[in-house]
Write an enzyme that holds these catalytic residues in place. Structure first.
Site, PDB file in Angstrom:
ATOM      1  N   SER A  24       1.076  -1.041  -0.378  1.00 54.43           N
ATOM      2  CA  SER A  24       0.418  -0.304  -0.177  1.00 54.43           C
ATOM      3  C   SER A  24       0.749   1.311  -0.044  1.00 54.43           C
ATOM      4  CB  SER A  24      -0.416   0.028   0.856  1.00 54.43           C
ATOM      5  OG  SER A  24      -1.747   0.820   1.206  1.00 54.43           O
ATOM      6  N   GLY A  25       0.095   2.448  -0.835  1.00 43.88           N
ATOM      7  CA  GLY A  25       1.407   3.573  -1.318  1.00 43.88           C
ATOM      8  C   GLY A  25       0.194   4.828  -0.923  1.00 43.88           C
ATOM      9  N   THR A  29      -4.144   0.574  -3.297  1.00 40.96           N
ATOM     10  CA  THR A  29      -3.525  -0.626  -2.182  1.00 40.96           C
ATOM     11  C   THR A  29      -3.217  -1.571  -3.841  1.00 40.96           C
ATOM     12  OG1 THR A  29      -4.045  -0.157  -0.422  1.00 40.96           O
ATOM     13  CG2 THR A  29      -3.668  -2.250  -0.412  1.00 40.96           C
ATOM     14  N   VAL A  30      -1.939  -2.600  -3.267  1.00 42.29           N
ATOM     15  CA  VAL A  30      -2.190  -3.669  -4.275  1.00 42.29           C
ATOM     16  C   VAL A  30      -2.941  -4.684  -3.567  1.00 42.29           C
ATOM     17  CG1 VAL A  30      -1.411  -4.984  -5.863  1.00 42.29           C
ATOM     18  CG2 VAL A  30      -0.946  -2.647  -5.716  1.00 42.29           C
ATOM     19  N   LYS A  44      -5.039  -3.654  -8.171  1.00 42.12           N
ATOM     20  CA  LYS A  44      -4.181  -2.538  -7.778  1.00 42.12           C
ATOM     21  C   LYS A  44      -5.742  -1.693  -7.793  1.00 42.12           C
ATOM     22  CE  LYS A  44      -1.507   0.869  -9.194  1.00 42.12           C
ATOM     23  NZ  LYS A  44      -0.589   1.401 -10.185  1.00 42.12           N
ATOM     24  N   ASP A 138       8.870   5.686 -16.627  1.00 46.87           N
ATOM     25  CA  ASP A 138       9.148   5.418 -15.217  1.00 46.87           C
ATOM     26  C   ASP A 138       9.627   3.942 -14.846  1.00 46.87           C
ATOM     27  OD1 ASP A 138       9.689   6.589 -12.411  1.00 46.87           O
ATOM     28  OD2 ASP A 138       7.551   5.374 -11.525  1.00 46.87           O
TER      29      ASP A 138
END
Length: 741
Positions: A24-25, A29-30, A44, A138
């Site tokens: 999670s970021g 969340t994944v 995701k 990226d």
């Protein structure tokens, strides 16, 4: 490593059940999840607090689009997505392998042979994006998953189409400072050359364990990227001049992906053969983790989550390289095909069973209840991508006892007895392979370049060619599909019969992966290369990403087509193979998914399930017979004048093909669990039906009409290979073989 679900995590998204958290970021969340059929997925999501922001939603949708562009060969195959949901989500395959940064941290810097193979494969991935006018922006070690079959590029959160600056701001640097290009660091246009710069940084990291511009604060890194020289200390000597050119501050001096790939590697050998043993063990460990996950949910209020225990899989001494991949409770060759029976154990919170013993020849049991206690395994199972849902429903093709599986970007010939892959060959998309029952044909893409180093073709031609079943290589061009007036860059190879191929073909310019209008259906003579006829198709929206046809079959002088219309409804269209004119056209009240099955027909009738079982006359489309009302059937199979189909809630039934009279009915009550969405396989002694809810392939004795064997199974398609007495089960990420009797 998977983590328990929190008390406020949802139970699932769409039809997919959540098993654990993968991370999670700040954006979302994944989750680790599974489908109803037992397929392992990564989902995701976007945090609800930012989902109300239109820009973030647009970025999420573009990420889904970019992931679809790169496809399953170079990325995590997109299975499903709902960017318009209250909590937007994207479901992809669960990649069996570690991120590159974790692989290097655990196993150390990679040897030169591994770096070269990795770089060449990543050039292929970036080339796939760039040909569709998409840049990643990226690329970094944590966004590259290392699998036994090659690297997969993930996380397209800031990928975008070339020239599209709607989601960026002038002068803003978007990306990861340690791996971004100088032009990206100053907020300028990021072109394919910028992705090449990032790729070089990734390869330096793979070879040395650090990036070419070191570590530190973002501002320091951005300064070094813009003005400093890359540090290539420790990089293999032969790679230094290649990577130094890629890291040039001037984008024009960097090579294109095609040129770089040729400098790095010749493409020979399997990717796993170029990896060190320690990395292979990590891949095996990642696969093993999936078998060990037991769904858990933390109580409220949630404390610091504890990790779910997983098997530690060291590289045991004396193991072969294949053994390294198979270490642990599960294996890379088996995890992707984990049957629904296994997931049923996991779902109850019980531990998954360990590896089973050698294949045990089935013997009749005393009762079905006893058989349920001992489900037999497949003869073999491997992790090779099976046929995709978007592909022709007639795939895999069986030609003279030789099965050829058609994936999204590859075809491969299988040994049905052992599961061994005898050869692989590249294709460039779905619906580009067809068979006349004896030979295999390919719609071949040929690109022409003004500047080969650019990697961007001036134009693209397509030709029909016959595939050599001994090698997989496409032979001489039999007929051209594209021309200046007709178009045909995007085309769907529908069927081949005799010396004629039938295609749906675009007559306009194609951008990215969209199906463009206008379209036509055409016949191509494979001996003279002429087109006897071409007939226009109805208007197709330029925004549509759907093929016109769901299935096709030539029977006598009829080209039978299941055509998806603009409103999503399905029509059955019969064309005269001599003129292309529509002979009859009937609506079919089923959805496109239910219609996407092989067409079953003989010289007189077309047989349909997915509702009532019925027969339509090939001559005029009129109904010859229909089953009794109130009963629903799955897709039918034809054997010796009998139509077999699964009747919902009852099981397998047989109906006289000529008159529609009942001929055969399964007994014992076990057939009520059979899935009416799967086509049965009919042998000489047994008939076989699939039960998705139980995760079993059921063998039904044609004489006693009762179930005599159950096999742990999972799959989307079951294909009989009669010469080898085998059944091939195919899913998107695995293949398995079962005995056919």
């Amino acid at each position: 490593m998977p983590l328990p679900l929190t008390h406020d995590d949802p139970t699932g998204f769409g039809p997919y059940r959540l098993l654990a958290r993968l991370g999670s970021g700040g954006m979302g969340t994944v989750y680790l999840a599974r489908s109803a059929g037992g397929r392992t997925l990564a989902i995701k999501t976007m945090h609800s607090r930012i989902a109300t922001d239109t820009a973030f939603r647009t970025r999420f949708r573009l990420e889904s689009d970019a992931a679809r562009v790169i496809g399953g060969r170079y990325g995590a195959q997109v299975v499903d997505a709902d960017p318009l949901a209250e909590t937007p989500w994207l479901a992809t395959e669960y990649v069996l392998g570690p991120p590159l940064d974790e692989a290097v941290e655990a196993a150390g810097p990679l040897p030169e042979r591994s770096v070269r193979a990795l770089g060449a494969a990543l050039c292929g991935a970036l080339g796939q994006l760039h040909r569709s006018d998409v840049v990643h922006r990226d690329l970094k070690p944590s966004n590259i998953m290392v699998t036994a079959h090659g690297p997969k590029v993930i996380d397209f959160g800031i990928a975008r189409a070339l020239g599209d600056d709607r989601l960026t701001h002038t002068g803003a640097a978007v990306g990861t400072p340690a791996f971004m290009s100088p032009e990206q660091a100053t907020g300028q246009e990021h072109t394919p050359a910028g992705d090449v710069f990032a790729l070089a940084g990734v390869l330096v990291f793979a070879a040395t364990g650090r990036g070419p511009f070191g570590n530190g604060q973002p501002a320091d890194l951005l300064y070094r990227v813009r003005y400093g020289e890359p540090d290539l200390t420790g990089t293999p000597e032969a790679l230094v001049p290649i990577l130094a050119r890629c890291l040039s501050k001037d984008p024009a001096e960097r090579p294109a992906t095609a040129e770089l790939a040729a400098q790095l590697h010749d493409g020979g050998g399997e990717f796993a053969d170029h990896l060190p043993d320690a990395v292979l063990a990590l891949i095996g460990a990642r696969a093993s983790e999936v078998w060990q996950v037991v769904p858990q949910r933390l109580p409220a209020p949630a404390d610091v989550p504890a990790t779910v225990p997983s098997a530690d899989v060291p590289a045991a001494r004396g193991l072969t390289r294949r053994g390294l991949l198979m270490a642990g409770a599960g294996s890379v060759l088996g995890v992707a095909g984990a049957g629904a029976g296994v997931w049923a154990w996991l779902g109850r919170g019980e531990s998954a069973p360990g590896p089973t013993g050698p294949y045990e020849k089935p013997t009749p049991g005393p009762s079905v209840s006893a058989l349920k206690k001992k489900r037999l395994d497949s003869v073999w199972q491997i992790q090779n991508g099976g046929t995709y849902d978007e592909e022709s429903p007639d795939a895999p093709f069986v030609l003279g006892g030789v099965p050829v599986v058609v994936g999204n970007t590859q075809i491969y010939r299988m040994d049905p007895a052992s599961g061994a892959v005898e050869w692989t060959a590249d294709i460039d998309g779905t619906w580009q392979i067809a068979s006349d029952g004896e030979r295999l044909y390919q719609n071949v893409r040929v690109a022409h370049y003004d500047d080969p180093d650019s990697g961007i073709p001036r134009d693209v031609d397509r030709f029909l060619a016959r595939v050599d079943l001994a090698t997989g290589k496409a032979g001489k061009h039999l007929a051209e599909i594209t021309d200046a007036n007709f178009g045909g860059i995007d085309s769907q190879l529908l069927a081949v019969a005799g010396d004629t191929a039938y295609l749906a073909i675009s007559q306009g310019k194609v951008k990215m992966y969209q199906r463009q209008i206008p379209w036509a259906v055409t016949a191509v003579d494979l001996t003279s290369a002429r087109r006897p006829w071409t007939e226009q198709l109805p208007f197709r929206s330029a925004k549509s990403d759907q093929w016109h046809f769901l299935a096709a079959k030539v029977v006598g002088d009829r080209l039978l087509l299941l055509q998806e219309m603009n409103d999503g409804k399905v029509r059955i269209v019969a064309r005269d193979t001599r003129t292309g004119k529509v002979v009859w056209d009937k609506p079919w009240d089923v959805g496109p998914t239910a219609a996407h099955h092989p067409l079953t027909a003989d010289g007189k009738h077309l047989y349909l399930g997915a509702g009532r079982l019925r027969a339509l006359r090939l001559s005029d489309g009129s109904q010859a017979w229909e089953s009794a009302p109130g009963k629903s059937y799955g897709p039918p199979a034809l054997k010796d004048g009998v139509i077999y189909a699964v009747q919902k809630g009852l099981g397998l039934v047989g109906t006289d093909a000529a008159g529609g009279m009942p001929r055969w009915t399964e007994k014992g009550g076990d057939g009520a669990q059979a899935s009416p969405t799967s086509r049965p396989v009919i042998g000489t002694r047994y008939a076989y039906t699939y039960s998705k809810s139980e995760g079993v392939l059921r063998a039904i004795d044609l004489a006693s009409r009762t179930t005599v064997h159950l096999y742990k199974a999972n799959g989307d398609r079951f294909t009989a290979v009669e010469q080898s007495k085998m059944i091939m089960a195919s899913g998107e990420h695995f293949l398995a073989g079962f005995p056919l009797q």
